[in-house]
Design an enzyme around this catalytic site. Structure first.
Site, PDB file in Angstrom:
ATOM      1  CG  ASP A   1     -34.145 -15.142 -23.145  1.00  0.00           C
ATOM      2  OD1 ASP A   1     -35.286 -15.688 -23.413  1.00  0.00           O
ATOM      3  OD2 ASP A   1     -34.184 -13.794 -22.963  1.00  0.00           O
TER       4      ASP A   1
ATOM      5  NE  ARG B   1     -36.220 -23.393 -16.957  1.00  0.00           N
ATOM      6  CZ  ARG B   1     -36.431 -22.984 -15.617  1.00  0.00           C
ATOM      7  NH1 ARG B   1     -35.487 -23.824 -14.762  1.00  0.00           N
ATOM      8  NH2 ARG B   1     -37.153 -21.887 -15.228  1.00  0.00           N
TER       9      ARG B   1
ATOM     10  NE  ARG C   1     -39.198 -18.435 -26.672  1.00  0.00           N
ATOM     11  CZ  ARG C   1     -39.614 -17.626 -25.935  1.00  0.00           C
ATOM     12  NH1 ARG C   1     -40.095 -16.446 -26.546  1.00  0.00           N
ATOM     13  NH2 ARG C   1     -39.474 -17.676 -24.614  1.00  0.00           N
TER      14      ARG C   1
ATOM     15  CE1 TYR D   1     -39.478  -8.133 -22.045  1.00  0.00           C
ATOM     16  CE2 TYR D   1     -38.413  -8.007 -24.050  1.00  0.00           C
ATOM     17  CZ  TYR D   1     -39.366  -8.461 -23.383  1.00  0.00           C
ATOM     18  OH  TYR D   1     -40.188  -9.413 -23.727  1.00  0.00           O
TER      19      TYR D   1
ATOM     20  NE  ARG E   1     -42.088 -21.747 -20.398  1.00  0.00           N
ATOM     21  CZ  ARG E   1     -42.530 -20.550 -20.334  1.00  0.00           C
ATOM     22  NH1 ARG E   1     -43.070 -20.334 -18.976  1.00  0.00           N
ATOM     23  NH2 ARG E   1     -42.874 -19.729 -21.371  1.00  0.00           N
TER      24      ARG E   1
HETATM   25  O1  CP3 Z   1     -36.261 -22.676 -29.138  1.00  0.00           O
HETATM   26  C1  CP3 Z   1     -35.967 -21.481 -28.937  1.00  0.00           C
HETATM   27  O2  CP3 Z   1     -36.462 -20.567 -29.528  1.00  0.00           O
HETATM   28  C2  CP3 Z   1     -35.435 -21.297 -27.760  1.00  0.00           C
HETATM   29  C3  CP3 Z   1     -34.409 -20.297 -27.567  1.00  0.00           C
HETATM   30  C4  CP3 Z   1     -35.215 -18.723 -26.868  1.00  0.00           C
HETATM   31  C5  CP3 Z   1     -35.704 -18.561 -25.889  1.00  0.00           C
HETATM   32  N1  CP3 Z   1     -35.990 -17.123 -25.848  1.00  0.00           N
HETATM   33  C6  CP3 Z   1     -35.763 -19.274 -24.657  1.00  0.00           C
HETATM   34  C7  CP3 Z   1     -36.611 -19.080 -23.263  1.00  0.00           C
HETATM   35  C8  CP3 Z   1     -35.184 -17.772 -27.924  1.00  0.00           C
HETATM   36  C9  CP3 Z   1     -35.225 -17.787 -29.489  1.00  0.00           C
HETATM   37  C10 CP3 Z   1     -35.862 -16.755 -27.289  1.00  0.00           C
HETATM   38  C11 CP3 Z   1     -36.099 -15.456 -27.577  1.00  0.00           C
HETATM   39  C12 CP3 Z   1     -37.155 -14.544 -26.699  1.00  0.00           C
HETATM   40  N2  CP3 Z   1     -36.642 -14.274 -25.310  1.00  0.00           N
HETATM   41  C13 CP3 Z   1     -37.858 -13.245 -27.182  1.00  0.00           C
HETATM   42  C14 CP3 Z   1     -38.060 -13.190 -28.512  1.00  0.00           C
HETATM   43  C15 CP3 Z   1     -39.004 -14.211 -29.232  1.00  0.00           C
HETATM   44  C16 CP3 Z   1     -40.366 -13.770 -28.834  1.00  0.00           C
HETATM   45  O3  CP3 Z   1     -40.946 -14.641 -28.419  1.00  0.00           O
HETATM   46  O4  CP3 Z   1     -40.961 -12.736 -28.962  1.00  0.00           O
HETATM   47  C17 CP3 Z   1     -38.212 -12.678 -26.099  1.00  0.00           C
HETATM   48  C18 CP3 Z   1     -39.075 -11.316 -26.145  1.00  0.00           C
HETATM   49  C19 CP3 Z   1     -37.455 -13.259 -25.055  1.00  0.00           C
HETATM   50  C20 CP3 Z   1     -37.597 -12.695 -23.663  1.00  0.00           C
HETATM   51  C21 CP3 Z   1     -37.914 -13.748 -22.688  1.00  0.00           C
HETATM   52  N3  CP3 Z   1     -37.555 -14.896 -22.135  1.00  0.00           N
HETATM   53  C22 CP3 Z   1     -39.382 -13.761 -21.869  1.00  0.00           C
HETATM   54  C23 CP3 Z   1     -40.620 -12.836 -22.108  1.00  0.00           C
HETATM   55  C24 CP3 Z   1     -39.258 -14.885 -21.139  1.00  0.00           C
HETATM   56  C25 CP3 Z   1     -40.477 -15.217 -20.108  1.00  0.00           C
HETATM   57  C26 CP3 Z   1     -41.644 -15.573 -20.891  1.00  0.00           C
HETATM   58  C27 CP3 Z   1     -41.704 -16.981 -21.773  1.00  0.00           C
HETATM   59  O5  CP3 Z   1     -41.917 -16.899 -22.833  1.00  0.00           O
HETATM   60  O6  CP3 Z   1     -41.122 -17.730 -21.197  1.00  0.00           O
HETATM   61  C28 CP3 Z   1     -38.149 -15.621 -21.424  1.00  0.00           C
HETATM   62  C29 CP3 Z   1     -37.649 -16.695 -20.670  1.00  0.00           C
HETATM   63  C30 CP3 Z   1     -37.316 -18.018 -21.703  1.00  0.00           C
HETATM   64  N4  CP3 Z   1     -36.663 -18.036 -22.648  1.00  0.00           N
HETATM   65  C31 CP3 Z   1     -37.884 -19.259 -21.678  1.00  0.00           C
HETATM   66  C32 CP3 Z   1     -37.208 -19.983 -22.727  1.00  0.00           C
HETATM   67  C33 CP3 Z   1     -37.559 -21.374 -22.946  1.00  0.00           C
HETATM   68  C34 CP3 Z   1     -38.770 -19.877 -20.468  1.00  0.00           C
HETATM   69  C35 CP3 Z   1     -37.934 -20.023 -19.246  1.00  0.00           C
HETATM   70  C36 CP3 Z   1     -38.529 -21.169 -18.505  1.00  0.00           C
HETATM   71  O7  CP3 Z   1     -39.246 -20.961 -17.550  1.00  0.00           O
HETATM   72  O8  CP3 Z   1     -37.870 -22.191 -18.657  1.00  0.00           O
END
Ligand code: CP3
Length: 344
Positions: A74, A38, A25, A151, A29
């Site tokens: 994602d 965003r 990640r 999910y 954010r």
């Molecule tokens: O640099 C990076 O790793 C960014 C790429 C990335 C995102 N999600 C962007 C994202 C990656 C590799 C993920 C993986 C992901 N997504 C996982 C596995 C990793 C982990 O944390 O266990 C999971 C479970 C998700 C599902 C997901 N996507 C959730 C639970 C959420 C909302 C909660 C949160 O952590 O923000 C997202 C949205 C998401 N995916 C955001 C980002 C940057 C936030 C969205 C925003 O508000 O801009």
């Protein structure tokens, strides 16, 4: 060594000047540049427009001496393309409009041309590769089948994914069918990312640690093996991250992956003694990044020294034990990455 060379050498198990570093990640954010992006574009737009995805992926590379980029996307692109309806409410976790509870729900999955509805992800990898050329390693990724299944069934985030785990036992045939379908989509999605320029791929099993070993063996593992059978034929370096998966480590060797991204609660030396020839990645506690730069420097150096003591630093990638938390100060991330970059 430059960054991509170092990353590829780690994947091959060659000698290294020091282990490469990237962070789960890393493009999120916590970075002001990401928040600015965003403010202008929806989350799905950033994922679905390769030019925006690359801008997000580059944010951390511009700031820190990282060795690899992960494509910005994602894991929930798969249920989205299957037609389940995935959205992110402001300040909440994901929501799935049409969760999987019955055979009729499964029959409604839109499998026809599913990969073409995620073609923006390999296109984002290609755009990233075109921008970075050979300067940095590039990772593709996908959700591991069990986590995506969790999910899909739950309909959103949860602490214990009770619906999903109940369905496994109430209707194991349906659970297996769904896991198999997800695995086949994930395998093709990962291969498309490799064809587009990814050097390695990572499977995120963020919720796999909820399962007992026998449940993981019966449900999650066969789906992973379907994926590694396809990727292994193409010799794609494949990392598996199972959050809270230390009790599963003895089993995970059977998954067929080339390496493990270790949860922060797993002791590196123990994992290394179990898997002397596997790639290991990890595993600084992301909560440490909310603390002081001094503690981070000390812990990071200690982990790098453990990597050196246990395998001469080979087959080792420095990372976190889970994703960077929103609200992490960018300065503490700098302390971690600098410590890794200066280590000799
Ligand atoms: O640099 C990076 O790793 C960014 C790429 C990335 C995102 N999600 C962007 C994202 C990656 C590799 C993920 C993986 C992901 N997504 C996982 C596995 C990793 C982990 O944390 O266990 C999971 C479970 C998700 C599902 C997901 N996507 C959730 C639970 C959420 C909302 C909660 C949160 O952590 O923000 C997202 C949205 C998401 N995916 C955001 C980002 C940057 C936030 C969205 C925003 O508000 O801009």
């Amino acid at each position: 060594m430059h960054s991509r060379e170092r990353f590829l050498a780690a994947l091959r198990g060659d000698a290294l000047d020091r282990p490469p570093v990237w962070l789960m990640r890393q493009a999120g954010r916590y970075l002001p540049g990401y928040r600015a992006l965003r403010a202008e574009h929806s989350f799905w737009d950033v994922c679905q427009k390769p030019e925006l995805s690359t801008r997000a992926a580059l944010e951390p590379l511009d700031r820190y001496a990282l060795d690899a980029a992960i494509v910005f996307s994602d894991i929930l692109v798969v249920p989205l393309a299957l037609g389940l309806g995935v959205s992110f409410g402001p300040g909440e976790g994901p929501r799935i409009a049409r969760p999987l509870r019955t055979a009729a729900d499964y029959d409604a999955w839109n499998l026809d041309g599913v990969l073409s509805r995620i073609d923006y992800l390999p296109r984002a990898v290609a755009h990233l590769k075109d921008t970075l050329k050979d300067r940095y390693g590039i990772l593709g990724f996908a959700g591991a089948p069990f986590t995506l299944f969790a999910y899909c069934v739950e309909g959103g985030g949860s602490d214990d994914f009770r619906e999903a785990r109940t369905l496994m036992h109430r209707d194991p045939a349906l659970a297996h069918q769904a896991l198999t379908t997800i695995a086949d989509v994930v395998a093709d999605l990962l291969l498309a990312q490799v064809d587009a320029g990814a050097d390695a791929v990572q499977l995120f099993d963020s919720w796999g640690g909820l399962l007992a070993p026998d449940e993981y063996r019966d449900f999650a593992l066969p789906a992973l093996q379907r994926i590694t059978a396809k990727l292994g034929a193409r010799k794609v370096p494949t990392l598996l991250f199972v959050r809270g998966g230390h009790h599963l480590l003895p089993l995970l060797g059977e998954s067929g992956v080339t390496g493990f991204s270790l949860d922060w609660r797993t002791e590196w030396a123990i994992a290394r003694s179990m898997y002397p020839g596997h790639l290991l990645q990890g595993n600084i506690d992301p909560v440490l990044l909310l603390g002081s730069p001094d503690v981070i420097r000390r812990r990071t150096r200690a982990l790098l020294e453990t990597m050196r003591a246990t395998s001469e630093g080979r087959h080792s990638i420095l990372n976190l034990g889970h994703g960077i938390l929103p609200g992490t100060p960018p300065e503490t991330v700098a302390a971690l990455v600098e410590t890794a970059a200066e280590f000799r």
